[in-house]
Design a protein around this motif. Sequence first.
Motif, PDB file in Angstrom:
ATOM      1  N   GLU A   1       0.835  -1.210   0.000  1.00 26.46           N
ATOM      2  CA  GLU A   1       0.000   0.000   0.000  1.00 26.46           C
ATOM      3  C   GLU A   1       0.868   1.257   0.000  1.00 26.46           C
ATOM      4  O   GLU A   1       0.509   2.272  -0.599  1.00 26.46           O
ATOM      5  CB  GLU A   1      -0.905  -0.014   1.232  1.00 26.46           C
ATOM      6  N   HIS A   2       2.018   1.181   0.651  1.00 25.41           N
ATOM      7  CA  HIS A   2       2.902   2.354   0.699  1.00 25.41           C
ATOM      8  C   HIS A   2       3.741   2.478  -0.562  1.00 25.41           C
ATOM      9  O   HIS A   2       3.901   3.577  -1.113  1.00 25.41           O
ATOM     10  CB  HIS A   2       3.816   2.249   1.918  1.00 25.41           C
TER      11      HIS A   2
ATOM     12  N   SER B   1       3.313   0.950  -3.739  1.00 25.68           N
ATOM     13  CA  SER B   1       2.638   1.036  -5.039  1.00 25.68           C
ATOM     14  C   SER B   1       1.508   2.053  -5.059  1.00 25.68           C
ATOM     15  O   SER B   1       1.277   2.716  -6.066  1.00 25.68           O
ATOM     16  CB  SER B   1       2.106  -0.334  -5.440  1.00 25.68           C
ATOM     17  N   ASP B   2       0.794   2.180  -3.953  1.00 24.25           N
ATOM     18  CA  ASP B   2      -0.358   3.084  -3.925  1.00 24.25           C
ATOM     19  C   ASP B   2       0.001   4.458  -3.363  1.00 24.25           C
ATOM     20  O   ASP B   2      -0.817   5.393  -3.410  1.00 24.25           O
ATOM     21  CB  ASP B   2      -1.489   2.483  -3.095  1.00 24.25           C
ATOM     22  N   GLY B   3       1.164   4.587  -2.779  1.00 28.89           N
ATOM     23  CA  GLY B   3       1.582   5.876  -2.246  1.00 28.89           C
ATOM     24  C   GLY B   3       0.908   6.260  -0.950  1.00 28.89           C
ATOM     25  O   GLY B   3       0.913   7.443  -0.580  1.00 28.89           O
ATOM     26  N   LYS B   4       0.335   5.315  -0.274  1.00 28.76           N
ATOM     27  CA  LYS B   4      -0.307   5.623   0.997  1.00 28.76           C
ATOM     28  C   LYS B   4       0.756   5.848   2.071  1.00 28.76           C
ATOM     29  O   LYS B   4       1.913   5.454   1.914  1.00 28.76           O
ATOM     30  CB  LYS B   4      -1.228   4.477   1.404  1.00 28.76           C
ATOM     31  N   PRO B   5       0.378   6.443   3.173  1.00 30.30           N
ATOM     32  CA  PRO B   5       1.347   6.679   4.250  1.00 30.30           C
ATOM     33  C   PRO B   5       1.888   5.326   4.752  1.00 30.30           C
ATOM     34  O   PRO B   5       1.254   4.270   4.649  1.00 30.30           O
ATOM     35  CB  PRO B   5       0.539   7.398   5.325  1.00 30.30           C
ATOM     36  N   GLU B   6       3.067   5.443   5.297  1.00 30.18           N
ATOM     37  CA  GLU B   6       3.717   4.230   5.772  1.00 30.18           C
ATOM     38  C   GLU B   6       3.272   3.851   7.190  1.00 30.18           C
ATOM     39  O   GLU B   6       3.906   3.013   7.839  1.00 30.18           O
ATOM     40  CB  GLU B   6       5.242   4.409   5.755  1.00 30.18           C
ATOM     41  N   THR B   7       2.178   4.386   7.652  1.00 35.03           N
ATOM     42  CA  THR B   7       1.713   4.121   9.014  1.00 35.03           C
ATOM     43  C   THR B   7       1.403   2.635   9.220  1.00 35.03           C
ATOM     44  O   THR B   7       1.855   2.001  10.203  1.00 35.03           O
ATOM     45  CB  THR B   7       0.467   4.948   9.321  1.00 35.03           C
ATOM     46  N   ALA B   8       0.654   2.069   8.292  1.00 35.87           N
ATOM     47  CA  ALA B   8       0.299   0.653   8.422  1.00 35.87           C
ATOM     48  C   ALA B   8       1.530  -0.222   8.360  1.00 35.87           C
ATOM     49  O   ALA B   8       1.673  -1.207   9.110  1.00 35.87           O
ATOM     50  CB  ALA B   8      -0.699   0.257   7.333  1.00 35.87           C
TER      51      ALA B   8
END
Length: 458
Positions: free
Chosen positions: A53-54, A56-63
């Motif tokens: 998710e971080h 490839s999708d550029g989401k925050p690295e929180t998860a």
Amino acid sequence: MSRRIVWTLVILTSVLLVLAVVPLAVSMTARERVAYRDNQRAATRVIAAAAEEHLSDGKPETAMRRELDAAARAGDCAAVYDASARLVASTPCTAAQGNEAEELAEEVLAGHEPEPPENEGRLLAAEPAGEVRQPAGAVVLARSAAPLNDRIAAIWGWSAAIGAAGLAASVLLSVRLAHWVSRPLSTLDASARRLGEGALDERADIGGGPPEVRRLAATFNTMAARTEALVHGHRAVLADVSHQLRTPLAALRLRLDLLGAGAEGDAATELAAAQEETARLSRLVDGLLAVARAEQATPRPTAVRVDEVAAERVAAWSPVAEERGVRLSSGSDGPVLSVALGAGHLEQILDNLIANAVDAVPAGGTVTVEHRATGPSARVVVIDDGPGMSDEAKAVAFRRFGNPEARGTGLGLAIVHRLVTVNGGTARLTDTPGGGLTVVLDLPLWQGRGSLPDLKKS
């Protein structure tokens, strides 16, 4: 037999335990390894899903960070690599980093499924972040192999304990089984030995052991009972024959003596001849009874001093030899010997041999009794310089009435042969150098306890 039973069952049990326990332990070890690897790969996929998710999708690295922290709390080491195999994030532990971890990540990014290596006691696992063909990155997770090794050690330890317990139980059961089988046989063997030694009332115990052994004991008891009945019956017949023959013979000799006292001329000659025949018949009856008793002999071996018995018998027969002009002597060559013979047997043997020799040797002859050690036996030799015996006579001399040249009843050597052989010895006849007859007896040495000088003759 007991040892064979024990060793056979122990070896059989050992083989069965090895064939059963070792494959089971190997199988359980393999399952533990697979389960441990599957659990590690599952934990790696969880981190890889959050890393995708971080990356490839550029989401925050929180998860992704949350999963890395969870792995760190569980004691694992993890590292996230991008599509260029560059480190993006990791746990404080660096076991998932380094050359081996980077090479593992590159192989995963290339679409391969590498064999996870072990690094510093930790097992490495790698999973792609995203699609397998075009992953956005890779996650490497290092987990300690100590729990897996402990579980494998426990498996083998329990397997060894089960095998040892099974082997111990097998030894215990085999020993009890061997005793159950062999104890009645040992008792039966002891009973047979005592029966052979003359204890005719001996019976075996039929209360224990396998059915086959109990049947054997019962058969032995039946045989022993019949043997006892036969021997007692035979002895009773001998006693009756002795009484029935000796009494009429004694009466007949008495009447002939009375008739001979007043007879003259031809009548006196005929009565004297009848008296001689009656005396010969009496000696024949006595000889037959002596042979029968010798054939029934079942000796209990005791220590018998050869030198003492030989000296006693020579001293007892010396007056008879002197009366007939025969020189009787004894001698020994070597140490004091003790032989294993039945009570009174050596005396009876020497009496018969000396009597035969004194009768055969003419006036002026010699009779010598010698004894010496010859290996495991003691040799007793009676030598005379009389007329000797022909080869044909020597071949049959030990048979009852076998010697046609015998001057007496022809039973003396038969008695000697029986008494010698029943005690485990041998007897043979040879020619005396220069003429005469030599009787050679090889008797078993006494193997009992105590020094020879302390042993007493029977």
